[in-house]
Motif scaffolding. Structure first.
Motif, PDB file in Angstrom:
ATOM      1  N   GLU A 163      26.435  -8.952  67.195  1.00  0.00           N
ATOM      2  CA  GLU A 163      25.621 -10.010  67.808  1.00  0.00           C
ATOM      3  C   GLU A 163      24.264  -9.483  68.250  1.00  0.00           C
ATOM      4  O   GLU A 163      23.710  -9.907  69.260  1.00  0.00           O
ATOM      5  CB  GLU A 163      26.375 -10.645  68.982  1.00  0.00           C
ATOM      6  CG  GLU A 163      27.701 -11.244  68.548  1.00  0.00           C
ATOM      7  CD  GLU A 163      28.551 -11.757  69.701  1.00  0.00           C
ATOM      8  OE1 GLU A 163      28.010 -11.912  70.804  1.00  0.00           O
ATOM      9  OE2 GLU A 163      29.743 -11.995  69.476  1.00  0.00           O
TER      10      GLU A 163
ATOM     11  N   GLY B  41      21.405  -9.659  66.566  1.00  0.00           N
ATOM     12  CA  GLY B  41      20.309 -10.572  66.235  1.00  0.00           C
ATOM     13  C   GLY B  41      19.245 -10.002  65.320  1.00  0.00           C
ATOM     14  O   GLY B  41      18.228 -10.650  65.080  1.00  0.00           O
ATOM     15  N   ARG B  42      19.453  -8.794  64.783  1.00  0.00           N
ATOM     16  CA  ARG B  42      18.440  -8.247  63.869  1.00  0.00           C
ATOM     17  C   ARG B  42      18.276  -9.136  62.637  1.00  0.00           C
ATOM     18  O   ARG B  42      17.183  -9.316  62.123  1.00  0.00           O
ATOM     19  CB  ARG B  42      18.831  -6.837  63.426  1.00  0.00           C
ATOM     20  CG  ARG B  42      18.583  -5.765  64.460  1.00  0.00           C
ATOM     21  CD  ARG B  42      19.149  -4.435  63.966  1.00  0.00           C
ATOM     22  NE  ARG B  42      18.805  -3.332  64.839  1.00  0.00           N
ATOM     23  CZ  ARG B  42      19.406  -3.069  65.990  1.00  0.00           C
ATOM     24  NH1 ARG B  42      20.371  -3.854  66.415  1.00  0.00           N
ATOM     25  NH2 ARG B  42      19.041  -2.041  66.728  1.00  0.00           N
ATOM     26  N   CYS B  43      19.383  -9.674  62.144  1.00  0.00           N
ATOM     27  CA  CYS B  43      19.317 -10.539  60.954  1.00  0.00           C
ATOM     28  C   CYS B  43      18.458 -11.767  61.256  1.00  0.00           C
ATOM     29  O   CYS B  43      17.583 -12.146  60.481  1.00  0.00           O
ATOM     30  CB  CYS B  43      20.723 -10.946  60.516  1.00  0.00           C
ATOM     31  SG  CYS B  43      21.736 -11.652  61.826  1.00  0.00           S
TER      32      CYS B  43
ATOM     33  N   LYS C  19      22.681 -14.888  62.220  1.00  0.00           N
ATOM     34  CA  LYS C  19      23.532 -14.418  63.320  1.00  0.00           C
ATOM     35  C   LYS C  19      24.491 -15.526  63.750  1.00  0.00           C
ATOM     36  O   LYS C  19      25.691 -15.315  63.912  1.00  0.00           O
ATOM     37  CB  LYS C  19      22.647 -14.005  64.506  1.00  0.00           C
ATOM     38  CG  LYS C  19      23.425 -13.640  65.748  1.00  0.00           C
ATOM     39  CD  LYS C  19      22.505 -13.425  66.943  1.00  0.00           C
ATOM     40  CE  LYS C  19      23.322 -13.289  68.223  1.00  0.00           C
ATOM     41  NZ  LYS C  19      22.493 -13.215  69.412  1.00  0.00           N
TER      42      LYS C  19
ATOM     43  N   ILE D  19      27.376 -16.195  61.277  1.00  0.00           N
ATOM     44  CA  ILE D  19      28.519 -15.286  61.435  1.00  0.00           C
ATOM     45  C   ILE D  19      29.308 -15.663  62.691  1.00  0.00           C
ATOM     46  O   ILE D  19      30.544 -15.685  62.694  1.00  0.00           O
ATOM     47  CB  ILE D  19      28.031 -13.821  61.541  1.00  0.00           C
ATOM     48  CG1 ILE D  19      27.266 -13.412  60.274  1.00  0.00           C
ATOM     49  CG2 ILE D  19      29.190 -12.872  61.823  1.00  0.00           C
ATOM     50  CD1 ILE D  19      28.079 -12.970  59.116  1.00  0.00           C
TER      51      ILE D  19
ATOM     52  N   CYS E  91      20.842  -5.625  58.801  1.00  0.00           N
ATOM     53  CA  CYS E  91      22.097  -5.660  59.569  1.00  0.00           C
ATOM     54  C   CYS E  91      22.679  -4.253  59.676  1.00  0.00           C
ATOM     55  O   CYS E  91      22.996  -3.630  58.664  1.00  0.00           O
ATOM     56  CB  CYS E  91      23.115  -6.582  58.902  1.00  0.00           C
ATOM     57  SG  CYS E  91      24.704  -6.543  59.763  1.00  0.00           S
ATOM     58  N   PRO E  92      22.838  -3.744  60.888  1.00  0.00           N
ATOM     59  CA  PRO E  92      23.355  -2.375  61.025  1.00  0.00           C
ATOM     60  C   PRO E  92      24.816  -2.250  60.607  1.00  0.00           C
ATOM     61  O   PRO E  92      25.287  -1.151  60.344  1.00  0.00           O
ATOM     62  CB  PRO E  92      23.186  -2.075  62.519  1.00  0.00           C
ATOM     63  CG  PRO E  92      23.098  -3.407  63.184  1.00  0.00           C
ATOM     64  CD  PRO E  92      22.518  -4.349  62.187  1.00  0.00           C
TER      65      PRO E  92
ATOM     66  N   ASN F 167      26.709  -6.288  57.068  1.00  0.00           N
ATOM     67  CA  ASN F 167      27.316  -7.592  56.797  1.00  0.00           C
ATOM     68  C   ASN F 167      26.619  -8.260  55.621  1.00  0.00           C
ATOM     69  O   ASN F 167      25.443  -8.006  55.358  1.00  0.00           O
ATOM     70  CB  ASN F 167      27.215  -8.490  58.040  1.00  0.00           C
ATOM     71  CG  ASN F 167      28.319  -8.181  59.027  1.00  0.00           C
ATOM     72  OD1 ASN F 167      29.250  -7.449  58.706  1.00  0.00           O
ATOM     73  ND2 ASN F 167      28.224  -8.735  60.215  1.00  0.00           N
TER      74      ASN F 167
HETATM   75  S1  SF4 Z   1      25.189 -10.022  61.341  1.00  0.00           S
HETATM   76 FE1  SF4 Z   1      24.462  -7.928  61.591  1.00  0.00          FE
HETATM   77  S2  SF4 Z   1      22.283  -8.100  62.164  1.00  0.00           S
HETATM   78 FE2  SF4 Z   1      23.242 -10.116  62.447  1.00  0.00          FE
HETATM   79  S3  SF4 Z   1      23.830 -10.175  64.590  1.00  0.00           S
HETATM   80 FE3  SF4 Z   1      25.626  -9.451  63.445  1.00  0.00          FE
HETATM   81  S4  SF4 Z   1      25.458  -7.208  63.465  1.00  0.00           S
HETATM   82 FE4  SF4 Z   1      23.459  -8.013  64.083  1.00  0.00          FE
END
Ligand code: SF4
Ligand code: SF4
Length: 669
Positions: A279, A281-283, A299, A302, A361-362, A365
């Motif tokens: 969670e 939020g990079r995406c 985000k 997902i 996404c680290p 995903n």
């Molecule tokens: S999908 Fe990846 S980048 Fe997006 S909120 Fe989840 S961990 Fe972070």
């Protein structure tokens, strides 16, 4: 001797491990309801890559601030855990020390330092969330935040209880191995012998409760990414990025539906992504759809899928709510349809498949397949899609191009040029796959003509298919029409093979990606080269003679998603620009893997953009901030979108959008 302390500890440990095991089992059962997928090939490559990504925290460190915070937490806790094991064992069995490490003062120095790193990381995390209120973290109300607060507080208390307990141990047992441990040492310095005995027991138990509590926490919390992410990274996609859209088996009569209708139509790996999501939020921060005000946030996508996973967790007071917003019967039949019932269709159609979410996404995903699977279901099962998509589909079906121009006119652009067809020149070294835009769009035809001029100047042996060429299928697939896509692919491959095509040049990154990365899945294996790669090679091999045309030229360059992020080609176009006499390149703030999409990918080229700001106008504005004379592009869709953006900004008179081939042709002698 078995003491009450040991018995109590064992009871707590058994309960905690049982809870932890049940948490894993319940999540496994959720994944087991999903469709199969093979992600167990190439174990060596998977392991090596996972270790380097997880231990090196590579992706996270792309953002120095948040990355450093995560690095502190990850490495802090990983090393500190060793100290806790020793601390707990020593409390249970007085006199026992960890072999090798346990009597080394430097070990305790490290544990002190790494514990402090973990605390600092957790406090920075709390600061970003609750004081700085970083928008992408999306801080919710107390019912959502309590698990996060509990986790942060639990870890901080666990580390502090270790410090106080160790200090008390140093004083009460008179051991000197903490002599180098700074925090433990300071605390021990102010402690009396009598107080130390009580403090040791109190903080030893507090440490035990926090450490074992974490195991219980993972069963009931929605925050399971510390455990799921390394597994998810190990099970990452090993296909080329541009070839990772799954093939649909259209002949499979056992399939109840095409694409994804209910959550369990996803594969288990697609659902594992939900558990791995941190969670962060990079995406979302990099998503052009979200940034431009569309309803899509990768985000949230997902998160919504996670909330709607079949609920296999057991209730423990109110904590259950934190995991599943809506209790869902685990029977598949009772699960809701995702598109429409759970996810607004505007969300599904907003995606440009630009890959920015996955790039950043680290946890590695994979958002795009999830969206395309939803589109497939809407298109192939429900016939529910934007009306403009219907027009593109009909045009592709009838004339094999989305513009709908008669298929027999596909090669007309070459009428006045000395360009052979494959039929005329079966020995041509390269097939020039012109693509629909290069064949039918008046503006892009100039790019094709410029490319032909370059190829002829360099003496390249090439030919075209003319009216035998069909759309590569990129837009049809990304708009969810897999049936149409596969028929276009198969028909093109048949023609390619008929002529014995081995090498293909294309000036369109969408064709490039599809031919290079997707056609092999259908038996079409060719050496595919994007025109910027070939032109760069020709210049560097001195097969092209570029001469100055007078004035200097200030350029900025727009990376297309399908050449850049999908195919990792950032340098060839820049090197070409570097070879243009008098040309200077000024980079946009968002460039290379952070480049902003033009808005046309994912079949969006053919759809209206009625919600939020126009992505192409935003990208053009970013380009205009560099005050260029020319915005250089490598893609016909980008060319169209940037030219439209220039019109919106009333800049068409002053700034030009040009394909790299047009620029090079201008300098040809
Ligand atoms: S999908 Fe990846 S980048 Fe997006 S909120 Fe989840 S961990 Fe972070
Ligand atoms: S592919 Fe691009 S547009 Fe689609 S969700 Fe990801 S970042 Fe957003």
């Amino acid at each position: 001797m078995i003491t009450v302390k040991i018995i109590l500890f064992v009871l707590l440990a058994v309960f905690s491990l049982y809870s932890f095991g049940m948490g894993i089992k319940e999540r496994y059962e959720v994944l087991a309801m999903a469709k199969p997928e093979d992600r167990f090939d190439q174990p060596g490559k998977r392991l090596w890559g996972a270790l380097s990504i997880v231990l090196g925290q590579r992706r996270l460190l792309r953002e120095p601030g948040a990355g450093l915070m995560h690095l502190l937490i990850f490495w802090g806790l990983a090393v500190f855990a060793l100290g806790i094991v020793g601390f707990i064992l020593e409390g249970l069995f007085p006199g026992l020390v960890l072999p090798i490490l346990g009597s080394n003062p430097y070990f305790y120095l490290l544990i002190d330092v790494f514990g402090l790193m973990a605390i600092v990381g957790m406090l920075v995390s709390a600061y970003r969330r609750y004081i700085a209120k970083v928008p992408r973290l999306g801080v919710g109300d107390w019912s959502e935040e309590r698990t996060i607060v509990a986790l942060i507080a639990g870890i901080v208390i666990m580390v502090i209880s270790y410090y106080i307990g160790s200090a008390a141990h140093a004083v009460s047992a008179g051991v000197d191995r903490y002599v180098l441990a700074p925090i433990t040492g300071i605390l021990a310095g102010g402690m009396s012998l009598s107080a130390s005995q009580v403090l040791y027991e109190v903080f030893w138990w507090l440490n035990v409760l926090m450490a074992l509590g974490l195991l219980v926490f993972f069963r009931y919390s929605h925050l399971v990414h510390p455990l799921a992410a390394p597994i998810n990274i190990y099970l990452r996609n090993l296909q080329p990025r541009g070839g990772s859209i799954k093939n649909l088996d259209l002949e499979n009569e056992e399939e109840e539906n095409f694409g994804v209708s209910k959550i369990t139509d996803y594969t288990w790996k697609q659902l594992l992504d939900c558990f791995a999501c941190a969670e962060c939020g990079r995406c979302q921060d990099n998503c052009p759809a979200y940034i431009s005000g569309k309803p899509l946030s990768p985000k949230k996508l997902i998160a919504v899928l996670k909330e709607n996973l079949p609920n296999k967790t057991k209730s423990l007071g109110n904590l259950k709510e934190a995991y599943a917003a809506t209790a869902i019967d685990s029977e598949k039949a009772d699960l809701p349809e995702l598109a429409g019932e759970i996810i607004n269709e505007d969300v599904i159609w907003s995606c440009t498949t630009c890959y920015a979410c996955q790039e950043h996404c680290p946890q590695l995903n994979e958002h795009i397949n999830k969206i395309i699977d939803l589109r497939r279901n809407l298109v192939l099962d429900r016939s529910e899609f934007p009306s403009e998509a219907q027009l593109a589909f009909t045009n592709l079906e009838r004339n094999f191009n989305p513009w709908g121009v008669g298929w027999s006119n596909r090669g007309d652009w070459a009428d006045e040029l000395d360009v052979p067809t494959m039929e005329d020149n079966k020995d041509a070294e390269y097939l020039l796959f012109v693509g629909c835009a290069g064949s039918f769009d008046d503006r892009t035809k100039n790019v094709t003509i410029a490319l032909v001029k370059i190829l002829q100047a360099a003496g390249i042996s090439f030919a075209i298919l003319g009216s035998e060429e069909k759309c590569c299928g990129d837009s049809a697939r990304r708009l969810g029409n897999e049936y149409l896509y596969q028929s276009l692919v198969e028909e093109n491959i048949e023609v390619f093979n008929e002529y014995g095509v081995k090498k293909v040049i294309t000036a369109c990154p969408h064709c490039f990606n599809t031919l290079k990365n997707e056609y092999p899945n259908f038996g079409g294996n060719y050496e595919v080269i994007h025109h910027t790669q070939l032109i760069n090679r020709l210049i560097e091999d001195k097969k092209l003679n570029l001469q100055g045309v007078g004035d200097s030229l200030k350029l900025t360059y727009h990376d297309s998603c399908y050449l850049g992020r999908y195919n990792d080609e950032y340098e060839a176009p820049r090197r070409i620009i570097g070879h243009l006499p008098g040309a200077s390149l000024v980079e946009m703030g968002r460039n290379k893997n952070r480049a902003f999409c033009c808005g046309a990918g994912g079949g969006r080229m053919w759809l209206e953009e009625n919600i939020g700001n126009r992505i192409n106008v935003m990208r053009t504005e970013q380009a205009l901030q560099t005050k260029p004379e020319v915005i250089a592009v490598n893609c016909p869709f980008c060319l169209t979108m940037i030219e439209d953006g220039l019109k919106e900004h009333d800049q068409s008179e002053y700034v030009q959008a040009k394909d790299i081939a047009e620029l090079v042709a201008r300098y040809l002698q």
